[in-house]
Design a protein around this motif. Structure first.
Motif, PDB file in Angstrom:
ATOM      1  N   LYS A 294      54.651  21.581  15.458  1.00 50.90           N
ATOM      2  CA  LYS A 294      55.835  22.394  15.765  1.00 50.90           C
ATOM      3  C   LYS A 294      55.513  23.551  16.708  1.00 50.90           C
ATOM      4  O   LYS A 294      56.407  24.112  17.328  1.00 50.90           O
ATOM      5  CB  LYS A 294      56.421  22.953  14.467  1.00 50.90           C
ATOM      6  CG  LYS A 294      57.067  21.893  13.573  1.00 50.90           C
ATOM      7  CD  LYS A 294      57.670  22.611  12.384  1.00 50.90           C
ATOM      8  CE  LYS A 294      58.418  21.696  11.454  1.00 50.90           C
ATOM      9  NZ  LYS A 294      58.781  22.411  10.227  1.00 50.90           N
ATOM     10  N   ASN A 295      54.256  23.916  16.811  1.00 50.65           N
ATOM     11  CA  ASN A 295      53.880  25.079  17.632  1.00 50.65           C
ATOM     12  C   ASN A 295      54.160  24.845  19.108  1.00 50.65           C
ATOM     13  O   ASN A 295      54.263  23.716  19.564  1.00 50.65           O
ATOM     14  CB  ASN A 295      52.376  25.348  17.517  1.00 50.65           C
ATOM     15  CG  ASN A 295      51.939  25.560  16.110  1.00 50.65           C
ATOM     16  OD1 ASN A 295      52.049  24.673  15.290  1.00 50.65           O
ATOM     17  ND2 ASN A 295      51.422  26.740  15.823  1.00 50.65           N
ATOM     18  N   ASP A 296      54.184  25.963  19.839  1.00 48.70           N
ATOM     19  CA  ASP A 296      54.192  25.922  21.301  1.00 48.70           C
ATOM     20  C   ASP A 296      52.768  25.532  21.738  1.00 48.70           C
ATOM     21  O   ASP A 296      51.815  26.283  21.505  1.00 48.70           O
ATOM     22  CB  ASP A 296      54.566  27.316  21.817  1.00 48.70           C
ATOM     23  CG  ASP A 296      54.533  27.406  23.331  1.00 48.70           C
ATOM     24  OD1 ASP A 296      53.856  26.574  23.976  1.00 48.70           O
ATOM     25  OD2 ASP A 296      55.177  28.333  23.858  1.00 48.70           O
ATOM     26  N   LEU A 297      52.628  24.372  22.333  1.00 44.74           N
ATOM     27  CA  LEU A 297      51.291  23.858  22.666  1.00 44.74           C
ATOM     28  C   LEU A 297      50.576  24.750  23.685  1.00 44.74           C
ATOM     29  O   LEU A 297      49.361  24.937  23.613  1.00 44.74           O
ATOM     30  CB  LEU A 297      51.431  22.431  23.214  1.00 44.74           C
ATOM     31  CG  LEU A 297      50.315  21.451  22.929  1.00 44.74           C
ATOM     32  CD1 LEU A 297      49.954  21.387  21.463  1.00 44.74           C
ATOM     33  CD2 LEU A 297      50.691  20.053  23.429  1.00 44.74           C
ATOM     34  N   VAL A 298      51.338  25.317  24.615  1.00 41.63           N
ATOM     35  CA  VAL A 298      50.705  26.146  25.650  1.00 41.63           C
ATOM     36  C   VAL A 298      50.122  27.417  25.024  1.00 41.63           C
ATOM     37  O   VAL A 298      49.037  27.867  25.400  1.00 41.63           O
ATOM     38  CB  VAL A 298      51.704  26.471  26.787  1.00 41.63           C
ATOM     39  CG1 VAL A 298      51.058  27.373  27.834  1.00 41.63           C
ATOM     40  CG2 VAL A 298      52.196  25.172  27.438  1.00 41.63           C
ATOM     41  N   ILE A 300      48.935  27.615  22.034  1.00 40.86           N
ATOM     42  CA  ILE A 300      47.712  27.184  21.351  1.00 40.86           C
ATOM     43  C   ILE A 300      46.577  26.988  22.372  1.00 40.86           C
ATOM     44  O   ILE A 300      45.429  27.377  22.132  1.00 40.86           O
ATOM     45  CB  ILE A 300      47.978  25.852  20.600  1.00 40.86           C
ATOM     46  CG1 ILE A 300      49.083  26.030  19.546  1.00 40.86           C
ATOM     47  CG2 ILE A 300      46.717  25.285  19.958  1.00 40.86           C
ATOM     48  CD1 ILE A 300      48.683  26.838  18.346  1.00 40.86           C
ATOM     49  N   PHE A 301      46.906  26.407  23.516  1.00 45.10           N
ATOM     50  CA  PHE A 301      45.883  26.213  24.562  1.00 45.10           C
ATOM     51  C   PHE A 301      45.379  27.559  25.082  1.00 45.10           C
ATOM     52  O   PHE A 301      44.196  27.726  25.341  1.00 45.10           O
ATOM     53  CB  PHE A 301      46.451  25.388  25.730  1.00 45.10           C
ATOM     54  CG  PHE A 301      46.651  23.929  25.402  1.00 45.10           C
ATOM     55  CD1 PHE A 301      45.804  23.267  24.523  1.00 45.10           C
ATOM     56  CD2 PHE A 301      47.678  23.203  26.000  1.00 45.10           C
ATOM     57  CE1 PHE A 301      45.983  21.916  24.222  1.00 45.10           C
ATOM     58  CE2 PHE A 301      47.866  21.858  25.712  1.00 45.10           C
ATOM     59  CZ  PHE A 301      47.021  21.213  24.824  1.00 45.10           C
ATOM     60  N   GLU A 302      46.286  28.518  25.247  1.00 43.21           N
ATOM     61  CA  GLU A 302      45.882  29.855  25.710  1.00 43.21           C
ATOM     62  C   GLU A 302      44.901  30.474  24.722  1.00 43.21           C
ATOM     63  O   GLU A 302      43.893  31.061  25.116  1.00 43.21           O
ATOM     64  CB  GLU A 302      47.114  30.763  25.820  1.00 43.21           C
ATOM     65  CG  GLU A 302      47.749  30.722  27.181  1.00 43.21           C
ATOM     66  CD  GLU A 302      48.920  31.707  27.296  1.00 43.21           C
ATOM     67  OE1 GLU A 302      49.260  32.024  28.435  1.00 43.21           O
ATOM     68  OE2 GLU A 302      49.480  32.134  26.262  1.00 43.21           O
ATOM     69  N   ALA A 303      45.221  30.326  23.432  1.00 41.31           N
ATOM     70  CA  ALA A 303      44.340  30.880  22.395  1.00 41.31           C
ATOM     71  C   ALA A 303      42.977  30.183  22.435  1.00 41.31           C
ATOM     72  O   ALA A 303      41.933  30.819  22.251  1.00 41.31           O
ATOM     73  CB  ALA A 303      44.974  30.735  21.023  1.00 41.31           C
ATOM     74  N   ALA A 304      42.974  28.871  22.704  1.00 41.88           N
ATOM     75  CA  ALA A 304      41.700  28.143  22.804  1.00 41.88           C
ATOM     76  C   ALA A 304      40.890  28.692  23.976  1.00 41.88           C
ATOM     77  O   ALA A 304      39.694  28.956  23.864  1.00 41.88           O
ATOM     78  CB  ALA A 304      41.954  26.648  22.979  1.00 41.88           C
ATOM     79  N   ALA A 305      41.545  28.881  25.104  1.00 39.71           N
ATOM     80  CA  ALA A 305      40.843  29.364  26.304  1.00 39.71           C
ATOM     81  C   ALA A 305      40.372  30.807  26.145  1.00 39.71           C
ATOM     82  O   ALA A 305      39.348  31.202  26.696  1.00 39.71           O
ATOM     83  CB  ALA A 305      41.759  29.232  27.522  1.00 39.71           C
ATOM     84  N   ASN A 306      41.123  31.604  25.359  1.00 39.09           N
ATOM     85  CA  ASN A 306      40.766  33.022  25.198  1.00 39.09           C
ATOM     86  C   ASN A 306      39.851  33.275  24.000  1.00 39.09           C
ATOM     87  O   ASN A 306      39.515  34.423  23.713  1.00 39.09           O
ATOM     88  CB  ASN A 306      42.042  33.874  25.028  1.00 39.09           C
ATOM     89  CG  ASN A 306      42.897  33.834  26.276  1.00 39.09           C
ATOM     90  OD1 ASN A 306      42.388  33.602  27.369  1.00 39.09           O
ATOM     91  ND2 ASN A 306      44.199  34.035  26.119  1.00 39.09           N
TER      92      ASN A 306
END
Ligand code: AMP
Length: 415
Positions: A294-298, A300-306
């Protein structure tokens, strides 16, 4: 993945290289090959692209992440996908086996042989129990594993792999591995390289072309998520025995792994054993897993990159997702392309994802072996399957093929 990313308010513009008839309805297709790093870099600079999400394994194994990190013009672009060393977890089965052994991650016992140690390999086979598993070390498009039922078959396969390059360069090294028993499933983890991670819903896929899991392996004929036997106790075991030691191992090795870890597991009476790692999401598992997130995938990706993934919580749709893959007649052998597909717009109850499709004027044509994946989310497995197959029956082209028994094994287990 494109369908989900396009829903994010954080995404202004989405480009897909090279894309298909389906991705063009949610993004702009660009005709660039996935390993043409120079052309991808020019596109990123030209369009001021801020993030790249790498879908398949080939660009990761060839070092797309290293390529972008090595240039001062490109370094600011966030790449979701591990560097070349991290990608070896998928690119070399020998590397991943050493990694699992070093960090005490449960897996089948194995020994690696090369052309120069073929005689020892043939001898080693004599003392192993059957069936026995032979695995090409390198990337072989999912085809590099042979499960031999007899000593003769095992010995001739080993010779073919090492001496006659059965899987090309990929089989210049071969692992001989104990056969694991149990039920398979796949677990997906996104990690930020700093110890933070989120676990996505698990899935079961159906690899063989024929009903009842018969015939040759394919890229995947269907997927179900969640998997009923992966209960809380089992998933806690997976996290404790597999996921945490894997993430800690990557950090100890100095591997900055920002991206997906796809863990293929055998559940042997509640004990998880790793069959393989992939360093990206899988297909068709993605079509069953991502619609449940359900999350906003982008975000989540930003958090992965940061490096801030540990602060993220994944919200999962409780419904069951069933995915059936529709393929070209003849696949996984040779097949015809260019057949006109009808009925794509009919369904309101299912999601229709494209794989090997292209468009020509107003027509959608087949352009690959695996062509269309139909997913339905519903409250129980039986009704999700019924709706998926109703949609499948509306979509037609000359020579369409699909398995009619996706999920039937799980239905039986549940009853
Ligand atoms: P892999 O490419 O390593 O995922 O292997 C392809 C398929 O071969 C897996 O999905 C399993 O069904 C099967 N397989 C691989 N390794 C083993 C093993 N050690 N024991 C039993 N089956 C295996």
């Amino acid at each position: 993945m494109a369908w989900k990313i396009a829903q994010s308010p954080k995404c202004d513009q989405l480009y897909i290289a090279p894309g298909n008839a389906g991705t063009s309805s949610v993004a702009t297709n660009v005709n660039i090959g996935v390993t043409d790093f120079e052309a991808l870099a020019s596109l990123c600079l030209d369009k001021q692209i801020e993030m790249i999400i790498v879908g398949p394994e080939a660009p990761l194994v060839e070092g797309i992440t290293d390529f972008f990190n090595a240039s001062s013009d490109l370094r600011h672009i966030k790449v979701i996908g591990p560097d070349k060393t991290g990608a070896q977890l998928e690119g070399s089965k020998d590397f991943s086996k050493d990694f699992m052994n070093k960090y005490d991650i449960p897996t089948a016992q194995s020994k690696t042989f090369t052309k120069s140690t073929l005689a020892e390999g043939l001898d080693y086979l004599r003392n192993q129990s059957l069936p026995i598993v032979l695995k090409a070390d390198g990337l072989a498009a999912g085809k590099g594993v042979v499960i031999a039922q007899s000593l003769e078959e095992a010995q001739s396969t080993l010779t073919d792999m090492l001496e006659n390059a059965l899987f090309g360069e990929a089989s210049s090294k071969v692992l001989i591995e104990d056969f694991l028993t149990g039920i398979e499933l796949s677990v997906f983890v996104l990690t930020d390289g700093k110890g933070g991670y989120v676990i996505l819903p698990e899935a079961k896929d159906y690899k063989r072309i024929g009903e009842g899991d018969t015939g040759p392996n394919t890229g995947g004929m269907g997927a179900i998520s969640p998997v009923s036997f992966a209960d809380e106790t089992f998933m806690n075991n997976v996290e404790r025995l597999v996921i945490k030691p894997t993430i800690n191992g990557l950090i100890s090795e100095g591997i900055d792994f920002v991206g997906f870890l796809f863990i293929g597991l055998m559940n042997d009476n509640g004990h998880p054993h790793v069959i393989e790692y992939n360093v990206r999401m899988g297909d068709p598992e993605t079509e069953a897993v991502i619609p449940r997130v359900k999350n906003d995938l982008v975000e989540i990706f930003e958090a992965a990159a940061n490096g801030t993934l540990s602060q993220q919580k994944i919200a999962i749709d409780k419904r069951i997702a069933t995915t059936v893959m529709m393929v070209s007649e003849g696949y996984p052998g040779s097949y015809k392309k260019g057949r006109t597909i009808s009925g794509l717009e009919v369904s309101t109850q299912s999601l229709v994802f494209h794989a090997g499709t292209s468009s020509n004027e107003n027509k959608v044509l087949t352009n690959g072996g695996r062509v269309i994946a139909v997913t339905t989310l519903d409250k129980d497995l039986k009704s999700a399957l019924e709706k998926t197959y109703a949609t499948v029956s509306d979509i037609k082209w000359e020579g369409v093929n699909f398995r009619t028994d996706i999920g039937q094994d799980l239905l039986k287990l549940d009853n």
